[in-house]
Design an enzyme around this catalytic site. Structure first.
Site, mmCIF file in Angstrom:
data_model
loop_
_atom_site.group_PDB
_atom_site.id
_atom_site.type_symbol
_atom_site.label_atom_id
_atom_site.label_comp_id
_atom_site.label_asym_id
_atom_site.label_seq_id
_atom_site.Cartn_x
_atom_site.Cartn_y
_atom_site.Cartn_z
ATOM 1 C CD1 TRP A 22 -1.121 2.361 2.229
ATOM 2 C CD2 TRP A 22 -2.897 1.659 1.064
ATOM 3 N NE1 TRP A 22 -2.068 3.361 2.247
ATOM 4 C CE2 TRP A 22 -3.167 2.951 1.546
ATOM 5 C CE3 TRP A 22 -3.873 1.004 0.291
ATOM 6 C CZ2 TRP A 22 -4.363 3.609 1.294
ATOM 7 C CZ3 TRP A 22 -5.066 1.669 0.047
ATOM 8 C CH2 TRP A 22 -5.300 2.962 0.536
ATOM 9 C CG MET A 23 2.397 5.359 -1.843
ATOM 10 S SD MET A 23 3.452 5.704 -3.255
ATOM 11 C CE MET A 23 2.201 5.939 -4.521
ATOM 12 C CG ASN A 24 -1.916 6.732 2.493
ATOM 13 O OD1 ASN A 24 -1.312 5.781 2.953
ATOM 14 N ND2 ASN A 24 -2.371 7.689 3.250
ATOM 15 C CG ASP A 25 -1.448 11.078 2.510
ATOM 16 O OD1 ASP A 25 -2.290 10.401 1.931
ATOM 17 O OD2 ASP A 25 -1.648 11.623 3.606
ATOM 18 C CD GLN A 41 1.304 8.364 5.972
ATOM 19 O OE1 GLN A 41 0.394 7.916 6.641
ATOM 20 N NE2 GLN A 41 2.492 8.646 6.489
ATOM 21 C CB SER A 86 0.829 12.921 6.115
ATOM 22 O OG SER A 86 0.410 11.930 5.212
ATOM 23 N NE ARG A 145 -5.929 12.934 9.398
ATOM 24 C CZ ARG A 145 -7.154 12.982 9.916
ATOM 25 N NH1 ARG A 145 -7.330 13.163 11.217
ATOM 26 N NH2 ARG A 145 -8.211 12.859 9.137
ATOM 27 C CG ASP A 146 -2.190 15.339 7.426
ATOM 28 O OD1 ASP A 146 -1.597 14.380 7.951
ATOM 29 O OD2 ASP A 146 -3.320 15.258 6.924
ATOM 30 C CD GLU A 201 -7.564 13.540 5.726
ATOM 31 O OE1 GLU A 201 -7.237 12.706 6.573
ATOM 32 O OE2 GLU A 201 -7.991 13.228 4.603
HETATM 33 N N1 DQQ Z 1 -3.461 10.143 5.266
HETATM 34 C C1 DQQ Z 1 -2.576 10.158 6.399
HETATM 35 C C2 DQQ Z 1 -3.038 11.278 7.254
HETATM 36 C C3 DQQ Z 1 -3.739 12.163 6.292
HETATM 37 C C4 DQQ Z 1 -4.412 11.186 5.383
HETATM 38 C C5 DQQ Z 1 -2.582 8.849 7.125
HETATM 39 C C6 DQQ Z 1 -4.750 11.730 4.041
HETATM 40 O O1 DQQ Z 1 -1.984 11.897 7.928
HETATM 41 O O2 DQQ Z 1 -4.599 13.032 6.930
HETATM 42 O O3 DQQ Z 1 -2.179 7.789 6.284
HETATM 43 O O4 DQQ Z 1 -4.827 10.746 3.058
#
Ligand code: DQQ
Length: 469
Positions: A22-25, A41, A86, A145-146, A201
């Site tokens: 998995w990958m996100n931000d 992420q 993030s 967060r972020d 976010e």
């Molecule tokens: N993804 C992160 C958070 C952020 C969210 C967690 C946005 O820090 O708010 O994986 O995709």
């Protein structure tokens, strides 16, 4: 890994993604000693969100990436045992420093933590003083967060994404001289929940073209948007309502950075738009957008252009010129097929109501994705209503504003990368979408006009180098 994913018809070949899972931000984007570093992420335990780590890769050209060891993992201290969310990477007088959202316990209670890296940015040591920021006790927050940060003289300033219950999304402002002890200065901007969501976010604030731009990914909008405005005296004042960054359906949580050449470069997470079971079965999830260079348009909107480095991926080239596009009869340029292409079409819409391109098209149109300009509506459309025979994939119609001036041709630049379709039009509209055709022959490209005849001025097509494993 090469063998594992070989033959996967959906796995992008030139959009960045991790070796697996998995990958996100995008996180901690930084140009450090001549190399671009991308953190992201990452869940190394599967192709689903959870146990958030920071994956890491580096590149000297923004398009060919070397995978590096995971930079940050949860724990062992309790303040981040629920996940390393993030954050950003900063140059603290020559010391590479990450600030991230640390989450703890079953409720994932957030705080802010810091880690210091070696000069190659490969190994990271978490600070003994962590967590360095806790949410302000006097606010009833729906999220905290972020990060985005910048320096003004001796001060570091930082914005943290938040939501104020019953009010709306917000960014909270802090300052520090040493990145460890922070003073809370209050909200720098607060939105109205009915307009711009309940929680913001991934805020990103930067100066561009004489203005300031605040990019946010609001809950529950599920897409990134931006305000232009003025940042002064600890307040960001938007010029007006938000604008769409990329309404193509996939892009979320983008982050930008300034490189050594002074360019403002953005990457965004291109979410999957298919069922979770299919992602887990594939063994990977999520891709990064192409690097996009940002600038400000005369009307105050943001222009996003693929970084010129993307052109170094171009391989075999073909060009067509001066083709008539009769009303309702699509034209397939001879020999043009593929799922790893860059297409640059310049079309004179003539009398047509709509003109555009079909990509990932099966022979008699059982599957195909349309990218079209609709004159009357003044918009660019990505039509996925027949993108896939798989009902568990996105099959909607998305659009963003695009009005061509009289005599202005449509300039469509489309990056087809298996399940990614990333489109840039006339330097002012941009949409990334995911498509999952089921047919192995969904490789066709067609040009078309509707409601009148049009004319193709020129079409350039390149096969693109495969650089991901
Ligand atoms: N993804 C992160 C958070 C952020 C969210 C967690 C946005 O820090 O708010 O994986 O995709």
């Amino acid at each position: 890994m090469r063998t594992r994913f070989q033959g996967d018809p959906h796995r992008p070949a030139y959009h960045f993604l991790p070796p697996a899972n998995w990958m996100n931000d995008p996180n901690g984007l930084i140009h450090w000693r001549g190399r671009y570093h991308m953190f992201y992420q990452h869940n190394p335990n599967g192709a689903f969100w959870g146990t958030m780590h920071w994956g890491h890769a580096a590149s000297s050209d923004l398009v060919r990436w070397e995978h590096l060891p995971i930079a940050l993992a949860p724990g062992p201290e309790p303040y981040d045992d629920a996940g390393v969310y993030s954050g950003i990477a900063l140059d603290d007088h020559g010391v590479p420093t990450i600030m991230y959202t640390a989450t703890s316990g079953p409720q994932s209670a957030p705080s802010v933590a810091l880690a210091v890296g070696d000069q190659d940015l490969v190994t990271w040591r978490k600070d003994e003083r962590n967590p360095v920021i806790l949410p302000p006790p006097d606010l009833d927050l729906t999220g905290f967060r972020d990060h985005t940060a910048w320096r003004e003289g001796p001060w570091w300033y930082q914005l943290i994404g938040a939501g104020i219950r019953g009010v709306g999304g917000a960014v909270l402002l802090y300052r520090s001289q040493d990145l460890r002890s922070w003073e809370y200065l209050g909200p720098a901007c607060v939105g109205d929940a009915a307009e711009s969501g309940t929680m913001w976010e991934c805020p990103d604030l930067f100066a561009l073209g004489g203005r300031h731009v605040l990019v946010i990914s609001p809950i529950p909008l599920e897409r990134a948007v931006y305000f232009t405005g003025t940042y002064a005296a600890h307040r960001f004042t938007p010029d007006g309502g938000f604008r769409e960054l990329d309404p193509g359906g996939s892009l979320y949580a983008p982050q930008s950075f300034r490189d050594a050449r002074g360019r403002r470069i953005m990457f965004g997470w291109l979410r999957e738009e298919r069922a979770q079971a299919a992602q887990i079965a594939a063994g990977w999830s999520g891709a990064m957008s192409l690097p996009r260079v940002l600038s400000l348009l005369p009307d105050g909107g943001l222009s996003q252009a693929p970084a010129p480095e993307v052109e170094t991926l171009r391989q075999a080239h073909a060009r067509w010129e001066g083709l008539a596009l009769p009303d309702g009869r699509p034209v397939a340029p001879d020999g043009l097929r593929g799922d790893r292409l860059e297409l640059l079409a310049v079309i004179d819409p003539g009398e047509a109501d709509a003109v555009g391109l079909a990509v990932r098209a099966a022979p008699v149109g059982e599957e195909r994705t349309l990218l079209l300009y609709e004159r009357a509506a003044g918009r660019l459309v990505v039509d996925r209503s027949r993108a896939s025979l798989d009902p568990d994939t996105a099959r909607d119609v998305r659009a963003c504003a695009l009005a061509l001036a009289p005599g202005e041709p449509l300039r469509l630049r489309v990056f087809v990368d298996r399940s990614v379709i990333e489109t840039f039009a006339n330097e002012r509209a941009c949409m990334a979408s995911r498509v999952y055709p089921t047919r192995p022959d969904a490789l066709g490209v067609e040009l078309f006009a509707r409601g009148g005849a049009a004319r193709l001025i020129a079409l350039d097509a390149w096969e693109m180098e495969a650089v991901t494993a």
